[in-house]
Design an enzyme around this catalytic site. Sequence first.
Site, PDB file in Angstrom:
ATOM      1  N   ARG A   1       0.834  -1.206   0.000  1.00 60.85           N
ATOM      2  CA  ARG A   1       0.000   0.000   0.000  1.00 60.85           C
ATOM      3  C   ARG A   1       0.868   1.255   0.000  1.00 60.85           C
ATOM      4  O   ARG A   1       0.482   2.288  -0.534  1.00 60.85           O
ATOM      5  CB  ARG A   1      -0.896   0.025   1.253  1.00 60.85           C
ATOM      6  CG  ARG A   1      -1.995  -1.012   1.245  1.00 60.85           C
ATOM      7  CD  ARG A   1      -2.790  -0.982   2.548  1.00 60.85           C
ATOM      8  NE  ARG A   1      -2.196  -1.834   3.560  1.00 60.85           N
ATOM      9  CZ  ARG A   1      -1.962  -1.477   4.817  1.00 60.85           C
ATOM     10  NH1 ARG A   1      -2.247  -0.255   5.228  1.00 60.85           N
ATOM     11  NH2 ARG A   1      -1.432  -2.330   5.669  1.00 60.85           N
TER      12      ARG A   1
ATOM     13  N   HIS B   1       2.469 -10.794   9.407  1.00 55.26           N
ATOM     14  CA  HIS B   1       1.051 -11.218   9.364  1.00 55.26           C
ATOM     15  C   HIS B   1       0.832 -12.366   8.361  1.00 55.26           C
ATOM     16  O   HIS B   1       0.553 -13.475   8.768  1.00 55.26           O
ATOM     17  CB  HIS B   1       0.089 -10.060   9.064  1.00 55.26           C
ATOM     18  CG  HIS B   1       0.165  -8.935  10.032  1.00 55.26           C
ATOM     19  ND1 HIS B   1      -0.062  -9.106  11.381  1.00 55.26           N
ATOM     20  CD2 HIS B   1       0.471  -7.609   9.874  1.00 55.26           C
ATOM     21  CE1 HIS B   1       0.076  -7.952  11.999  1.00 55.26           C
ATOM     22  NE2 HIS B   1       0.403  -7.029  11.107  1.00 55.26           N
TER      23      HIS B   1
ATOM     24  N   ASP C   1       3.406  -6.429  17.942  1.00 56.62           N
ATOM     25  CA  ASP C   1       2.835  -5.471  17.000  1.00 56.62           C
ATOM     26  C   ASP C   1       2.254  -4.241  17.677  1.00 56.62           C
ATOM     27  O   ASP C   1       2.968  -3.330  18.040  1.00 56.62           O
ATOM     28  CB  ASP C   1       1.798  -6.207  16.126  1.00 56.62           C
ATOM     29  CG  ASP C   1       1.332  -5.384  14.943  1.00 56.62           C
ATOM     30  OD1 ASP C   1       1.805  -4.246  14.780  1.00 56.62           O
ATOM     31  OD2 ASP C   1       0.494  -5.867  14.168  1.00 56.62           O
TER      32      ASP C   1
HETATM   33 ZN   LIG Z   1       2.713  -3.701  12.085  1.00 61.42          ZN
END
Ligand SMILES: [Zn+2]
Length: 433
Positions: A203, A262, A313
Amino acid sequence: MTTYFAPHAWLDEGVTSNVRITVHSGRITAVEAGARLRGDVPLPGLVLPGLANTHSHAFHRALRGRTHDSVGNFWTWRERMYAVAARLDPDSYYALARATYCEMVQAGVTAVGEFHYLHHAPDGRPYSDPNVMGHALRAAAFEAGIRLTLLDACYLTAGVDGGPLEGPARRFGDGSVAAWAQRVAALPADEFSQIGAAIHSVRAVPGEALPEVVEAAGGRALHVHVSEQPAENEACLAAYGVTPTQLLYDAGALSVQTTAVHATHVVDSDIALLGGSASSISMCPTTERDLADGVGPARRLLDAGSPLTLGSDQHALIDPFEEARALEMDERVATMERGRFTPAQLVAALTGQHALGWHDAGRIAPSMRADLVALRLDTVRTAGAAPEQAILAAGAADVDTVIVDGRMIVSGGRHVLGDIGAQLHAAIAPLWT
Ligand SMILES: [Zn+2]
């Protein structure tokens, strides 16, 4: 020279009893099983190698207990994250990161991968020293007694459509890969910190710019958020006709130095590319469940050839044992099978120091860095547990002693810097007033 005595220690061959560990100048020099206590420093319970937190955004710690009061999703959560990002300056960032890293060490973490994108002043202009925020993180880690791999992230666009960074996100961007690389090149490494690189995501970095980032990373640890959300996949497929993983692969971004963070919504061909390139995975289960991201195919990724590691995270929780337990439990819920990972595989995920470039840490063996984590086996959570399975019963509060590079940073469950809860409160409260 110091010798430690562990009633139980997690060695390469598994849990071993009555182990003497000799440490000299920050390194393990000898490991002796079946020893007898004789003038050694006794450590309680089960002694593990140093744990690695492979994915951290230190400033997200300020969001804990502040984003759970409404429905919403990753994208609405991100609005609140941006609001905190807008308020931080180098001093407040230092204080928050220092307290957060202390919380990590107290939980058994000896090295952290800081995925760093909060670079510039609120209007997007560089500070007079354009790396002042990175220096704040390095100073914070040094004070907290944790090794740092600063994964400085290239962040150029607001979305796959290439829109400009706006509002708080202006702080993240350097404008071009060349400007990012030039700034990062001015960051020095030392014995306790490394400078790695990151692609924020597909992104934030256009496909045509990816090879330049890979080249600038130059074989150092390279981390990238991958397919945390289905919307990223949809946008990437619409723009490029391929998945984010395929786009990264085509750009040469997947290798043994790479860690995909992830990898929640990856398809079969993505799993083959990640595993075939021996890219590591940073699973962040407590974040993925908090943000309703979904459950990634951890077991399949490991089977394909990708070593699994764990990250906290956004720090909704800083408890490596809960991350490891969630890795197994999420698989059980998704597959209706138990025992998807052995305790040894979970310990391997907990100690993924290689993903942060620390190839001489993460094992209790001669010549390795002297990182030792003693887990009590006599608390209300762990009492009665077999040492081989204790990590599935334990929590961060059961960590008694943490030694990082031969220095005892946590003893009796307390960090040498004192009351970390008070320091977290002092760092976070002003951000919300
Ligand atoms: Zn992250």
